[in-house]
Write a protein that holds these residues in place. Sequence first.
Motif, mmCIF file in Angstrom:
data_model
loop_
_atom_site.group_PDB
_atom_site.id
_atom_site.type_symbol
_atom_site.label_atom_id
_atom_site.label_comp_id
_atom_site.label_asym_id
_atom_site.label_seq_id
_atom_site.Cartn_x
_atom_site.Cartn_y
_atom_site.Cartn_z
ATOM 1 N N GLN A 1 1.041 4.037 -2.130
ATOM 2 C CA GLN A 1 1.253 2.965 -1.160
ATOM 3 C C GLN A 1 1.949 3.498 0.092
ATOM 4 N N TRP A 2 1.461 3.029 1.254
ATOM 5 C CA TRP A 2 2.049 3.354 2.542
ATOM 6 C C TRP A 2 2.528 2.069 3.210
ATOM 7 N N TYR A 3 3.691 2.124 3.870
ATOM 8 C CA TYR A 3 4.175 1.042 4.728
ATOM 9 C C TYR A 3 4.177 1.556 6.161
ATOM 10 N N TRP B 1 0.889 -2.822 4.585
ATOM 11 C CA TRP B 1 0.809 -1.850 3.501
ATOM 12 C C TRP B 1 -0.652 -1.431 3.293
ATOM 13 N N GLU C 1 -2.984 0.646 0.347
ATOM 14 C CA GLU C 1 -2.924 1.082 -1.046
ATOM 15 C C GLU C 1 -4.186 1.840 -1.449
#
Length: 251
Positions: free
Chosen positions: A187-189, A236, A238
């Motif tokens: 996951q990236w924010y 986000w 994913e």
Amino acid sequence: MGKVSLQRKEDIKQNFIDGLSRYELLAGATEEVKIFRCTLKAGTKWVPKQYAYGEKVQWFFFLNPSGYVGTAECAYNITDKAIFIPDFDRAAFYIQAGIDDLEFLHVEGKMNKMDLAMMNDCHIVLPRFRFLKDAWRYTEGFTGDAGSNVKSHMVIEHEYFGRYSMGWNCGIGPTFIGEHVHEDLEQWYFVLEGSSFTYITKDGEFEVNEGDITHTAQGTPHGSKSGEGQNIDYIWIELATNGYLPITYDV
């Protein structure tokens, strides 16, 4: 198990070639996903590389209102934060910046046999252009159901774009996103304009601000909180590394 990586906005470099700056964020976080922070100079046209179905997915997240995405059938005006997902190499497209520089993220993800199986079964109709504000809302046990005012939105739906998905969380502080863990998700924010909050992990807490990006490896407990005068506001991204596995429930 688990790891969190952070890249600050001020560490992102710009290097313009033919009016486009394209900088890879958190390079090497995974082998399957690349995320680029891009700036297209005002008045500049860019024709991105297209990928065959089964090779890569890609999409573009526009951060400010400027210009449009052009296709043979129509022009999608970028009047607010929005995403564009092309139909692989089946239809040509280009991105045109308007009177202001156009800021955006460009996401590329490798496809494998699982992506093909999932998308051959069912997938979103492409191309897709959608404003962030038009994404549908959902809630989870560690946000709205736990008393948080954070609003969660689905931008690219789970299971309908292979192993990839994208969403948006926003809420005015003081507020929170409760601690949780994704056993099978990378996951990236990416923190949006005007946002700052505390990201909480098993290794401690740290502040994130507008333009910062984090990567949270699968199996990492994490959550967020914001104080008075702060906002939680981020997208986000994913990758379900092994697909979206069936969930079992205690009853």
